[in-house]
Every structure is written in C-alpha cells, then in structure tokens.
Design a protein around this motif. Structure first.
Motif, PDB file in Angstrom:
ATOM      1  N   ARG A   1       9.586  95.068  63.583  1.00 18.34           N
ATOM      2  CA  ARG A   1       9.618  93.624  63.372  1.00 18.34           C
ATOM      3  C   ARG A   1      10.897  93.052  63.983  1.00 18.34           C
ATOM      4  NH1 ARG A   1       5.274  90.893  61.588  1.00 18.34           N
ATOM      5  NH2 ARG A   1       6.429  89.618  60.056  1.00 18.34           N
ATOM      6  N   THR A   2      10.784  91.832  64.501  1.00 22.82           N
ATOM      7  CA  THR A   2      11.948  91.153  65.040  1.00 22.82           C
ATOM      8  C   THR A   2      11.730  89.648  64.979  1.00 22.82           C
ATOM      9  OG1 THR A   2      13.470  90.999  66.956  1.00 22.82           O
ATOM     10  CG2 THR A   2      11.116  91.113  67.436  1.00 22.82           C
ATOM     11  N   ARG A   3      12.810  88.895  65.001  1.00 24.66           N
ATOM     12  CA  ARG A   3      12.715  87.432  64.987  1.00 24.66           C
ATOM     13  C   ARG A   3      12.203  86.901  66.325  1.00 24.66           C
ATOM     14  NH1 ARG A   3      16.781  84.384  61.620  1.00 24.66           N
ATOM     15  NH2 ARG A   3      16.934  83.054  63.458  1.00 24.66           N
ATOM     16  N   ARG A   4      11.547  85.758  66.250  1.00 26.46           N
ATOM     17  CA  ARG A   4      11.046  85.140  67.471  1.00 26.46           C
ATOM     18  C   ARG A   4      12.183  84.751  68.430  1.00 26.46           C
ATOM     19  NH1 ARG A   4       7.035  81.919  64.204  1.00 26.46           N
ATOM     20  NH2 ARG A   4       4.953  82.766  64.684  1.00 26.46           N
ATOM     21  N   ASP A   5      13.334  84.367  67.897  1.00 29.45           N
ATOM     22  CA  ASP A   5      14.411  83.868  68.754  1.00 29.45           C
ATOM     23  C   ASP A   5      15.389  84.961  69.189  1.00 29.45           C
ATOM     24  OD1 ASP A   5      15.596  84.316  66.313  1.00 29.45           O
ATOM     25  OD2 ASP A   5      16.457  82.311  66.095  1.00 29.45           O
ATOM     26  N   ARG A   6      15.001  86.216  69.022  1.00 25.16           N
ATOM     27  CA  ARG A   6      15.837  87.324  69.496  1.00 25.16           C
ATOM     28  C   ARG A   6      15.255  87.838  70.803  1.00 25.16           C
ATOM     29  NH1 ARG A   6      19.935  90.336  68.273  1.00 25.16           N
ATOM     30  NH2 ARG A   6      20.021  92.590  68.535  1.00 25.16           N
ATOM     31  N   PRO A   7      16.064  87.948  71.864  1.00 24.31           N
ATOM     32  CA  PRO A   7      15.529  88.442  73.130  1.00 24.31           C
ATOM     33  C   PRO A   7      14.874  89.813  72.966  1.00 24.31           C
ATOM     34  CG  PRO A   7      17.739  87.561  73.448  1.00 24.31           C
ATOM     35  CD  PRO A   7      17.499  87.604  71.959  1.00 24.31           C
ATOM     36  N   LEU A   8      13.777  90.009  73.649  1.00 22.92           N
ATOM     37  CA  LEU A   8      13.075  91.290  73.558  1.00 22.92           C
ATOM     38  C   LEU A   8      13.975  92.452  73.950  1.00 22.92           C
ATOM     39  CD1 LEU A   8       9.524  90.436  74.937  1.00 22.92           C
ATOM     40  CD2 LEU A   8      10.060  91.341  72.674  1.00 22.92           C
TER      41      LEU A   8
ATOM     42  N   ASN B   1      24.521  83.359  83.397  1.00 25.66           N
ATOM     43  CA  ASN B   1      25.522  83.617  82.356  1.00 25.66           C
ATOM     44  C   ASN B   1      24.903  83.813  80.988  1.00 25.66           C
ATOM     45  OD1 ASN B   1      28.115  84.073  81.461  1.00 25.66           O
ATOM     46  ND2 ASN B   1      28.648  81.919  81.287  1.00 25.66           N
ATOM     47  N   GLY B   2      23.952  84.751  80.902  1.00 22.74           N
ATOM     48  CA  GLY B   2      23.431  85.131  79.607  1.00 22.74           C
ATOM     49  C   GLY B   2      22.147  84.427  79.219  1.00 22.74           C
ATOM     50  N   ALA B   3      21.548  84.930  78.146  1.00 18.72           N
ATOM     51  CA  ALA B   3      20.340  84.332  77.600  1.00 18.72           C
ATOM     52  C   ALA B   3      20.674  82.996  76.963  1.00 18.72           C
ATOM     53  CB  ALA B   3      19.721  85.275  76.570  1.00 18.72           C
ATOM     54  N   PRO B   4      19.682  82.081  76.870  1.00 17.83           N
ATOM     55  CA  PRO B   4      19.958  80.771  76.272  1.00 17.83           C
ATOM     56  C   PRO B   4      20.385  80.896  74.815  1.00 17.83           C
ATOM     57  CG  PRO B   4      17.592  81.102  76.547  1.00 17.83           C
ATOM     58  CD  PRO B   4      18.265  82.214  77.281  1.00 17.83           C
ATOM     59  N   ALA B   5      21.350  80.082  74.427  1.00 18.65           N
ATOM     60  CA  ALA B   5      21.844  80.134  73.053  1.00 18.65           C
ATOM     61  C   ALA B   5      20.793  79.644  72.065  1.00 18.65           C
ATOM     62  CB  ALA B   5      23.111  79.292  72.938  1.00 18.65           C
ATOM     63  N   ALA B   6      19.937  78.711  72.500  1.00 19.25           N
ATOM     64  CA  ALA B   6      18.910  78.152  71.613  1.00 19.25           C
ATOM     65  C   ALA B   6      17.583  78.093  72.366  1.00 19.25           C
ATOM     66  CB  ALA B   6      19.325  76.772  71.129  1.00 19.25           C
ATOM     67  N   PRO B   7      16.896  79.229  72.481  1.00 19.64           N
ATOM     68  CA  PRO B   7      15.650  79.234  73.264  1.00 19.64           C
ATOM     69  C   PRO B   7      14.603  78.273  72.731  1.00 19.64           C
ATOM     70  CG  PRO B   7      15.858  81.246  71.953  1.00 19.64           C
ATOM     71  CD  PRO B   7      17.177  80.547  71.891  1.00 19.64           C
ATOM     72  N   ALA B   8      14.582  78.058  71.421  1.00 15.38           N
ATOM     73  CA  ALA B   8      13.574  77.181  70.837  1.00 15.38           C
ATOM     74  C   ALA B   8      13.795  75.719  71.199  1.00 15.38           C
ATOM     75  CB  ALA B   8      13.552  77.338  69.321  1.00 15.38           C
ATOM     76  N   ALA B   9      14.976  75.407  71.736  1.00 15.55           N
ATOM     77  CA  ALA B   9      15.248  74.023  72.144  1.00 15.55           C
ATOM     78  C   ALA B   9      14.684  73.714  73.526  1.00 15.55           C
ATOM     79  CB  ALA B   9      16.760  73.770  72.127  1.00 15.55           C
TER      80      ALA B   9
END
Length: 378
Positions: free
Chosen positions: A306-313, A274-282
């Motif tokens: 450039r992109t944020r670390r917490d944005r899915p590729l 059900n989707g990518a994790p809401a808080a991958p850094a956790a």
C-alpha cells in the motif's frame, strides 16, 4: 583463382584485401567498444571523498576523486551525477570545471526535512566511498543554439551549475558573456560569494548580481525576488539572449511568468530538471475526486503493498527494496520507466515521455503517482 567479384567494379581488389584482413583480425571488438563506452559513459563510479569544504552554514562541497581511474569521465558544465545512498539516490550538479577531471566537486545544500541532503551534510567525511552514476543531464551550454551571450537566474543552490559554467569560461578563456543574477534569502546564504565577486571584478565578460530577499541594514544591493523589475534593472533588454533558470521548484513558474511579462520567448529559456513536483495533486490534470492522502495498492511481480496516491511510484518501490535504475528523479532521463499493466496513474507534467511510452503504457516512475490500485511491470 580470382574471386568472382575481382573484375566486377573498380576498387574491388582493395575491398577484398580489407575483407581478408578483417577475417584475420581476432580482436574482441565488442569488448573494446564496451571499454570505450565505459570510459566516457560509465553506469557507475566509485568515488572517495578527498575533501569536505564548508561553503555556508547550510552548504558543503564534497570533493570526489576516483578509486578506479586516473581521470574521471568528461562532462559538460551544468551536468550532474546521481548519488546512491540510504537505499535511494539523488542527483547533484557538479560545481567544478569540466577542465579538471582529477575530481568532481558536488555542492550540497541542506533541505529542511530532506532525507538525503541532511544525511550527506551530517555524516559524510573525508575518506568515505560514494557510488554515483556517470555525468548526465541536458542543462548545459550549446553554443550552436544558445549563442555566447547568456543570462543565468539562480536561486539558492541553483547557483551550482552556474559556478561550473563560470569556472569553465575562465579556465578556457572563452569569448562568452555570462551574467549571473543570483537570489538568496540573506547575505549569509550566498554560496561561493567570495569567488563570484572576485571573478566578476577580474573578468569584464562575467557579471554577478546578488538579490537578497531578506536584507539586513548593511545590505546595499538589489533586494526582493527575481521579479520583472529586478531582471529588467540588472539585465536590461534580454533581446535574444539565452536565459538559464535553476533553483527551488517554486522559482520555475515564477521565473517563467516574469520572463514572459518581459516579452522573452519561451524558446530562449532553459530550466534545469529539479525533482518531482512538491504538490502533484495541484496540477490541472490530477483526476477530480482522487484524494492525495488516500492509499492504494501497488502490485509488482505478484507482491503487493500500500502507498499514498501523492507518493512517487519510484519512492514507494524503493521503500520495498525494488530499485529501478534512476538518475534525474525529475521525469527527464527516462531511466526509471515502468509499464502500467493495470490501473490508473497520474504522470506529472514534468515527465518527458516518448510517444511510444504513452502508446504502450510506460511512465516515468519518479514523477508518476498511483490513482487507483495498479499493477506494474518493472
């Protein structure tokens, strides 16, 4: 003149006759095979919205019919199609019964701030054409392994695959026990409420229990969350019953904790992707010191951005109109695999990687996050 094999073994004549017949066969077997595959497992479907059904204030069902075929491809109750819109895609479970292939019903609930759910609910009208994948997904009943006595814990729109399963049981007259324990915020949020209650009243093998988190004064049913006490009170001893879980991401670790506390085996619990994790850094394996909001550089085919670390590729690539094939967007199907040529990527726990993926540097871009500057092969 006899063929040299004709007398070497019994039945040689029959084999030689078949070889002669095949030599004379001019059919395009590859095309025939491709046609059969496309009939059952098409890469894309062109669907037209035949009807829009208001389910609740926040939920609609879009009845989709095919533009190109009399019947849509068969599916298993619980599966989904991936809907392509606005330069991206989202998977939506089919709520209609697999016995009715004249249409697919896709039931969509509004997600606060959700890009695609809001777009679909606010803009899609009857007559609009929508492109999707064919049906896919592993969240379905397998009688050999799952048995015929089932419990389904649903939260919010997680009831959609359960509805397809229930409709199939009824329409085929299956000898199957099915208990739905359905959590909603309030009574007005209950999707399919009238149909579910009518089904439970008419079919002894199907039971439906509503659990309301924020009840009003008129609600006299179960309240709270799908806790140990609530599950035990409604379902009793789970024994070896298979338990399905579908709903918002927060439900999954919570449901697992509650079911484990009841002594239920992990092997008897099935979660829908059900989707990518809401808080991958956790996640515990997120690298220490990697600030989620900081930007890094992603390079693909000589072009960089450039992109944020917490944005899915996958999301970052789609923003640049680089669109790998995708379906589940949850780390399960593997269609969005990309190869990490250089740099470090955090692959979320949701990813169902092959052993060869890890060996050769592949990841599932829908649940992968660039920790350092990375170079990708898409």
């Amino acid at each position: 003149m006899k063929h040299p094999l004709a007398e070497r073994f019994d039945g040689a004549g029959k084999v030689l006759a078949e070889l002669d017949a095949r030599a004379a066969d001019t059919r395009d077997h590859l095309a025939e095979t491709r046609g059969t595959i496309d009939a059952y497992h098409p890469k894309r479907l062109r669907l037209i919205v035949a009807e829009v059904i208001d389910e609740t204030a926040t939920t609609k069902t879009f009845r989709m019919e095919s533009l190109d075929r009399e019947e849509l491809p068969p599916f298993l109750a619980g599966q989904y199609v991936n809907v392509f819109v606005d330069g991206t895609s989202r998977p939506y479970a089919i709520s209609s019964s697999p016995t009715r292939l004249g249409h697919y019903d896709l039931t969509v609930r509004r997600v606060p701030g959700g890009r695609i759910s809001n777009l679909l609910l606010d803009t899609v009208e009857t007559g609009q054409i929508v492109n999707t994948t064919g049906p896919m997904g592993t969240f379905h009943h397998n009688p050999l392994f799952h048995g015929e006595d089932l419990v389904f814990l649903a939260g919010g729109s997680g009831v959609v695959p359960a509805m397809s399963m229930i409709r199939e049981v009824i329409e085929l007259g299956l000898d199957r026990r099915f208990q739905l324990i359905y959590g909603s915020r309030n009574a007005s949020d209950i999707i399919f409420r009238d149909e579910l209650d009518a089904v439970a009243a008419a079919h002894p093998g199907i039971s439906v229990d509503h659990v309301i988190a924020e009840p009003d004064a008129e609600w006299d049913g179960a309240t709270g969350f799908l806790s140990v006490d609530v599950i035990a009170a409604l379902a009793g001893d789970l024994g070896r019953r298979m338990v399905y879980v579908c709903g918002p991401q927060a439900l999954y670790p919570y449901a697992l904790e509650q079911l484990t506390a009841l002594g239920h085996s992990r092997k008897r619990i099935r979660f829908e992707a059900n989707g990518a994790p809401a808080a991958p850094a956790a996640q515990p394996h997120w690298p220490a010191g990697a600030e989620p909001g900081e930007e890094v550089t992603v390079t693909v085919g000589g072009a960089s951005f450039r992109t944020r670390r917490d944005r899915p590729l996958l999301d970052a690539l789609e923003d640049r109109r680089i669109r790998p094939e995708a379906a589940c967007r949850s780390g399960e199907c593997s269609l969005c695999r990309v190869r990490v040529v250089k740099g470090q990527v955090h692959t979320a726990a949701e990813a169902k990687l092959r052993l060869s993926d890890e060996q050769f540097g592949y990841t599932h871009s829908c649940v992968a996050y660039p920790i350092s500057d990375v170079e990708l092969e898409v």
